[in-house]
Design a protein around this motif. Sequence first.
Motif, short mmCIF file in Angstrom:
data_model
loop_
_atom_site.label_atom_id
_atom_site.label_comp_id
_atom_site.label_asym_id
_atom_site.label_seq_id
_atom_site.Cartn_x
_atom_site.Cartn_y
_atom_site.Cartn_z
N UNK A 185 -4.64 4.68 12.57
CA UNK A 185 -5.29 5.97 12.81
C UNK A 185 -4.33 6.97 13.46
N UNK A 186 -3.24 6.48 14.01
CA UNK A 186 -2.23 7.38 14.58
C UNK A 186 -1.29 7.94 13.52
N UNK A 187 -1.47 7.51 12.26
CA UNK A 187 -0.59 7.89 11.15
C UNK A 187 0.87 7.58 11.45
N UNK A 188 1.18 6.33 11.75
CA UNK A 188 2.57 5.99 12.10
C UNK A 188 3.48 5.96 10.87
N UNK A 189 4.75 6.20 11.12
CA UNK A 189 5.77 5.92 10.11
C UNK A 189 6.41 4.56 10.38
N UNK A 190 6.26 4.07 11.61
CA UNK A 190 6.75 2.75 12.01
C UNK A 190 5.64 2.00 12.72
N UNK A 191 5.28 0.85 12.21
CA UNK A 191 4.23 0.02 12.80
C UNK A 191 4.86 -1.21 13.43
N UNK A 192 4.59 -1.42 14.72
CA UNK A 192 5.04 -2.61 15.44
C UNK A 192 3.86 -3.57 15.54
N UNK A 193 4.02 -4.78 15.03
CA UNK A 193 2.92 -5.76 15.02
C UNK A 193 3.37 -7.03 15.72
N UNK A 194 2.64 -7.42 16.76
CA UNK A 194 3.03 -8.54 17.60
C UNK A 194 2.09 -9.73 17.39
N UNK A 195 2.59 -10.81 16.79
CA UNK A 195 1.84 -12.06 16.58
C UNK A 195 0.50 -11.78 15.90
N UNK A 196 0.58 -11.09 14.78
CA UNK A 196 -0.64 -10.62 14.12
C UNK A 196 -1.45 -11.76 13.50
N UNK A 197 -0.82 -12.92 13.28
CA UNK A 197 -1.55 -14.05 12.68
C UNK A 197 -2.10 -15.03 13.71
N UNK A 198 -1.82 -14.77 14.99
CA UNK A 198 -2.17 -15.72 16.05
C UNK A 198 -3.67 -15.98 16.09
N UNK A 199 -4.07 -17.25 15.95
CA UNK A 199 -5.46 -17.65 16.08
C UNK A 199 -6.32 -17.38 14.85
N UNK A 200 -5.71 -16.94 13.77
CA UNK A 200 -6.49 -16.61 12.57
C UNK A 200 -6.49 -17.76 11.57
N UNK A 201 -7.57 -17.88 10.83
CA UNK A 201 -7.64 -18.85 9.75
C UNK A 201 -6.64 -18.44 8.66
N UNK A 202 -6.12 -19.41 7.92
CA UNK A 202 -5.11 -19.09 6.89
C UNK A 202 -5.55 -18.02 5.91
N UNK A 203 -6.81 -18.05 5.48
CA UNK A 203 -7.27 -17.06 4.50
C UNK A 203 -7.27 -15.65 5.09
N UNK A 204 -7.62 -15.53 6.38
CA UNK A 204 -7.60 -14.23 7.04
C UNK A 204 -6.16 -13.77 7.26
N UNK A 205 -5.30 -14.71 7.65
CA UNK A 205 -3.89 -14.38 7.82
C UNK A 205 -3.30 -13.81 6.54
N UNK A 206 -3.64 -14.43 5.41
CA UNK A 206 -3.14 -13.94 4.13
C UNK A 206 -3.63 -12.53 3.85
N UNK A 207 -4.89 -12.25 4.20
CA UNK A 207 -5.43 -10.90 4.00
C UNK A 207 -4.67 -9.88 4.85
#
Length: 234
Positions: free
Chosen positions: A150-172
């Motif tokens: 929503x901030x309309x970034x040109x650079x997105x920093x993502x920290x441990x975005x898959x942590x604790x997620x089921x594999x199917x959600x991680x893939x999404x």
Amino acid sequence: MLEISDLTVKYGAIQALTGVSLRIGQGQLVGILGANGAGKTTLLRTISGIVDPTGGTISLNGSNITQRKADDIVRLGIAHVPEGRGIFPDLTVRENLIVGAYTRRSRSEVHADYASMLEMFPSLARRERQDGSMLSGGEQQMLALARALMARPTLLLADEISLGLAPVITQQVFEHLKALRERGITVMLVEQNANLVMKNADYIYVLKHGQIVLQGTAQELAANKDLTDAYLGE
């Protein structure tokens, strides 16, 4: 797009980063690998202005942003999805998303982007009026990602975005990240799941004890037996 030169960060007597230098080009998905305590989160927090470096420089599109405050960094086009998601549990999905646009002034553009986020993340549209605390872990991660967008970034920093997620959600989630790359948004991804990074990143840096010990494409690192040692630590 982003250039970091000889970055050093200390927490009191603890040296978190030492002489870190890297470059990220426009529209790349770049992975940062490393064991716990390697300095990955500190690197992202320093780029986003949350942590002050003790040395070195951070440049965005040729401009030095090393001493800029966190809210200024957002206005310059850098958004941060923190480890642990960091949503506001007592705010609704709608309110969380609107907070993500707090630096923007055009109400019509914010409204359009809000509608776009609900289209991109249908599960959030179904939960629009519910508090963040009522969402599943995967939905909270989607909300954290959408709020950053929503901030309309040109650079997105993502920290441990898959942590604790089921594999199917991680893939999404990773499919969304790749779609952002296709739209020209640069993604810098801190991740402990080395396999995911190797499959999806254009370029990879490996941190160990606050220093970059390996770098290269996934193909280059896959053939390097030292990757395992550098990633897992001593």
